[in-house]
Design a protein around this motif. Sequence first.
Motif, PDB file in Angstrom:
ATOM      1  N   ASP A   1       0.770  -0.995  -0.030  1.00 39.79           N
ATOM      2  CA  ASP A   1       0.041  -0.033  -0.053  1.00 39.79           C
ATOM      3  C   ASP A   1       0.711   1.324  -0.035  1.00 39.79           C
ATOM      4  N   GLY A   2       2.364   1.060   0.029  1.00 36.78           N
ATOM      5  CA  GLY A   2       3.126   2.377  -0.076  1.00 36.78           C
ATOM      6  C   GLY A   2       2.947   3.141   1.058  1.00 36.78           C
ATOM      7  N   TYR A   3       2.965   2.559   2.323  1.00 37.72           N
ATOM      8  CA  TYR A   3       2.737   3.265   3.585  1.00 37.72           C
ATOM      9  C   TYR A   3       4.198   4.284   3.607  1.00 37.72           C
ATOM     10  N   PRO A   4       3.949   5.623   3.896  1.00 38.98           N
ATOM     11  CA  PRO A   4       5.242   6.391   3.975  1.00 38.98           C
ATOM     12  C   PRO A   4       6.515   6.126   4.507  1.00 38.98           C
ATOM     13  N   THR A   5       6.287   5.401   5.912  1.00 39.33           N
ATOM     14  CA  THR A   5       7.469   4.903   6.721  1.00 39.33           C
ATOM     15  C   THR A   5       7.744   3.211   6.351  1.00 39.33           C
ATOM     16  N   GLY A   6       7.025   2.468   5.433  1.00 34.85           N
ATOM     17  CA  GLY A   6       7.191   1.177   5.302  1.00 34.85           C
ATOM     18  C   GLY A   6       8.362   0.759   4.568  1.00 34.85           C
ATOM     19  N   ALA A   7       8.573  -0.596   4.311  1.00 32.59           N
ATOM     20  CA  ALA A   7       9.516  -1.367   3.589  1.00 32.59           C
ATOM     21  C   ALA A   7       9.282  -0.884   2.012  1.00 32.59           C
ATOM     22  N   ARG A   8      10.415  -0.681   1.387  1.00 37.26           N
ATOM     23  CA  ARG A   8      10.378  -0.191   0.071  1.00 37.26           C
ATOM     24  C   ARG A   8      10.670  -1.412  -0.943  1.00 37.26           C
ATOM     25  N   THR A   9      11.206  -2.563  -0.347  1.00 38.48           N
ATOM     26  CA  THR A   9      11.352  -3.828  -1.030  1.00 38.48           C
ATOM     27  C   THR A   9      10.524  -4.990  -0.050  1.00 38.48           C
ATOM     28  N   TRP A  10      10.273  -6.139  -1.125  1.00 39.89           N
ATOM     29  CA  TRP A  10       9.819  -7.085  -0.112  1.00 39.89           C
ATOM     30  C   TRP A  10      10.274  -8.470  -0.549  1.00 39.89           C
ATOM     31  N   PRO A  11      10.742  -9.388  -0.010  1.00 41.00           N
ATOM     32  CA  PRO A  11      11.246 -10.781  -0.240  1.00 41.00           C
ATOM     33  C   PRO A  11      10.309 -11.398  -0.689  1.00 41.00           C
ATOM     34  N   LEU A  12      10.145 -11.769  -2.057  1.00 42.48           N
ATOM     35  CA  LEU A  12       9.185 -12.658  -2.613  1.00 42.48           C
ATOM     36  C   LEU A  12       9.618 -13.718  -3.427  1.00 42.48           C
ATOM     37  N   GLU A  13      10.691 -14.268  -2.830  1.00 39.70           N
ATOM     38  CA  GLU A  13      11.610 -15.502  -3.569  1.00 39.70           C
ATOM     39  C   GLU A  13      10.914 -16.892  -3.339  1.00 39.70           C
ATOM     40  N   ALA A  14      10.084 -17.057  -2.238  1.00 37.16           N
ATOM     41  CA  ALA A  14       9.298 -18.400  -1.982  1.00 37.16           C
ATOM     42  C   ALA A  14       8.309 -18.807  -3.122  1.00 37.16           C
ATOM     43  N   GLU A  15       8.447 -20.032  -3.466  1.00 37.47           N
ATOM     44  CA  GLU A  15       7.671 -20.915  -4.387  1.00 37.47           C
ATOM     45  C   GLU A  15       6.257 -21.137  -3.910  1.00 37.47           C
ATOM     46  N   THR A  16       6.425 -21.655  -2.673  1.00 37.62           N
ATOM     47  CA  THR A  16       5.224 -22.101  -1.875  1.00 37.62           C
ATOM     48  C   THR A  16       4.983 -21.438  -0.835  1.00 37.62           C
ATOM     49  N   VAL A  17       3.784 -20.893  -0.421  1.00 39.87           N
ATOM     50  CA  VAL A  17       3.620 -19.913   0.542  1.00 39.87           C
ATOM     51  C   VAL A  17       2.535 -20.204   1.358  1.00 39.87           C
ATOM     52  N   ALA A  18       2.522 -20.084   2.874  1.00 44.51           N
ATOM     53  CA  ALA A  18       1.339 -20.174   3.551  1.00 44.51           C
ATOM     54  C   ALA A  18       0.705 -18.828   4.072  1.00 44.51           C
ATOM     55  N   VAL A  19      -0.660 -18.834   4.265  1.00 38.26           N
ATOM     56  CA  VAL A  19      -1.078 -17.899   5.069  1.00 38.26           C
ATOM     57  C   VAL A  19      -1.957 -18.267   6.101  1.00 38.26           C
ATOM     58  N   ILE A  20      -1.817 -17.655   7.205  1.00 36.81           N
ATOM     59  CA  ILE A  20      -2.680 -18.167   8.310  1.00 36.81           C
ATOM     60  C   ILE A  20      -3.614 -17.075   8.704  1.00 36.81           C
ATOM     61  N   GLY A  21      -5.059 -17.479   8.925  1.00 33.76           N
ATOM     62  CA  GLY A  21      -5.925 -16.266   9.280  1.00 33.76           C
ATOM     63  C   GLY A  21      -7.146 -16.616   8.397  1.00 33.76           C
ATOM     64  N   GLY A  22      -8.368 -16.280   9.213  1.00 34.40           N
ATOM     65  CA  GLY A  22      -9.883 -16.395   8.576  1.00 34.40           C
ATOM     66  C   GLY A  22     -10.502 -15.285   8.254  1.00 34.40           C
ATOM     67  N   GLY A  23      -9.752 -14.006   8.252  1.00 33.38           N
ATOM     68  CA  GLY A  23     -10.596 -12.984   7.799  1.00 33.38           C
ATOM     69  C   GLY A  23     -10.286 -12.244   6.724  1.00 33.38           C
ATOM     70  N   ASN A  24     -10.796 -10.677   6.446  1.00 33.62           N
ATOM     71  CA  ASN A  24     -10.360 -10.031   5.268  1.00 33.62           C
ATOM     72  C   ASN A  24      -9.035  -9.917   5.046  1.00 33.62           C
ATOM     73  N   VAL A  25      -8.190  -9.663   5.901  1.00 36.36           N
ATOM     74  CA  VAL A  25      -6.713  -9.132   5.778  1.00 36.36           C
ATOM     75  C   VAL A  25      -6.136 -10.549   5.358  1.00 36.36           C
ATOM     76  N   ALA A  26      -6.400 -11.608   6.048  1.00 38.74           N
ATOM     77  CA  ALA A  26      -5.751 -12.918   5.290  1.00 38.74           C
ATOM     78  C   ALA A  26      -6.029 -13.284   4.019  1.00 38.74           C
ATOM     79  N   MET A  27      -7.412 -12.829   3.566  1.00 35.34           N
ATOM     80  CA  MET A  27      -7.719 -13.025   2.139  1.00 35.34           C
ATOM     81  C   MET A  27      -7.201 -11.726   1.131  1.00 35.34           C
ATOM     82  N   ASP A  28      -7.004 -10.730   1.800  1.00 37.28           N
ATOM     83  CA  ASP A  28      -6.264  -9.692   0.946  1.00 37.28           C
ATOM     84  C   ASP A  28      -4.716 -10.109   0.793  1.00 37.28           C
TER      85      ASP A  28
END
Length: 494
Positions: free
Chosen positions: A143-170
């Motif tokens: 979302d481009g938060y002003p003080t947030g990270a500018r890069t993100w590690p997206l090297e994983a080929e298989t990813v898990a997300v834990i959660g049962g709400g809208n943020v997990a879905m996002d």
Amino acid sequence: MSENNSNQLRIAVVGAGPAGVYSSDIFLRELKKKGESLRLPDNARIDLFEKLPVPFGLVRYGVAPDHPAIKFIADALEKTLDNPDIHLYCDVELGRDLDLDDLMERYDAVLFATGAVADKPLTIAGSDLEGVYGAARFVEWYDGYPTGARTWPLEAETVAVIGGGNVAMDVSRELVRNADDLKVRTDIPDNVYEGIKENKARELHLFVRRGVAQAKFSVQELRELEKLPGVQIIINEDDFELDEETVEQAGSDKLTRQMVEELFVIRDMAEDMEDGGGVDFEGNPATKKYYIHFNSAPTEVLGEDGEVVGLHVERTETSADGVMRHTGEFTNYPVQAVYHAIGYKPASVPGVAYDEQRHVLANEGGRILAEPAFTAETGTSTVRPRLYATGWAKRGPVGLIGSTKSDALLIVGNMLEDLANAEVADGESGAKGCIAPDRDPESIDRLLAERGVKPIDFAGWKKIDAYERAEGAKEGREHKKVIDPSQMRELALG
């Protein structure tokens, strides 16, 4: 100073997200309706303070960029801010530029609408491994938060997300998104586009601890899941074998019933995708797989050499009333990254007690308490006059954006009632509800100027917004988000 100003209610709202903006609007509306009967002044000045250089909080920085309804919410919030009785002070932070005493000196009441910026911690073994991420930080990145990270590690080929709400879905949706499709439809900045373009994820597993009928997804979130290019949705049909009691319980609540009905639509889609040989929603060959696991409780993140290599998950059973039972049946899923979206922790406020059990500012019905009730010797706590909380700061990170309106209506009612019953600063000449000693509306501007603080007002925000629209138009987009706070300040103040 005119008599009108001296007899005008003065309210400080801390936080210019939906809760703060809605509350400002509702306060002015309710004052017009009830002010005369409460013998309060018929007008008020509201000063809205925001620590970031731009307003809108959760709408701009907490929701996935591909939500089509967000544009309409942002437009509505902007119309509210374009009100001469509401004064916007962005880039002004409580605890850095101002303290609580500064506000109490100048305002009859202070309302905290500070939202939530931190993740609730993941407390299972292995949560400290490299490759385990809280949803809040990932959301800040995309979302481009002003003080947030500018890069993100997206090297994983298989990813898990834990959660049962809208943020997990996002989070799950953005991890399997097509970068070009996302760029065309949203305001993502260049660094996010480039990051998602290089994302290596080809398989995603979403783990929901309870059953289909106990998830907390909105129908809108589920419908967006149904339209992901190049993504095959895969479900376990056993998860959708609901007993009559569960179906009856789910049907008793409108939102739950609608969610369950939409999940069954997704189940049918998943079957069609499988029958088609692994295709997406349009029948095209899928390049990514999105698994949804209900009744699946992760119990440990597995690691080697300090990095994530898997997730240990226990099968659960959930009764109609939502009670979860552990079965002792475990499965290991090989993954290289784990994202947890198990809730946010609302921000604390300097000088205000925090309730660590409920993760909210210590409050009772929105009235700020001197200390959390559970820590007081008597089991109760005294109310601190003239201090209030609304939105997530009051109730925790639950409910949709629109639910902040009903919350604000309750808090504003309490505020007006308290102001009507309070002693005024000057018993002879002061109007009812005018409690703060300093009645000069320009006092806060002088104080900030003395401290070298340069707030960004509504006109300044409009300059930033105009620039973002112009930059977007160059690429055939409606908007392109500015993320550098220094650039925001230059655009607004230069």
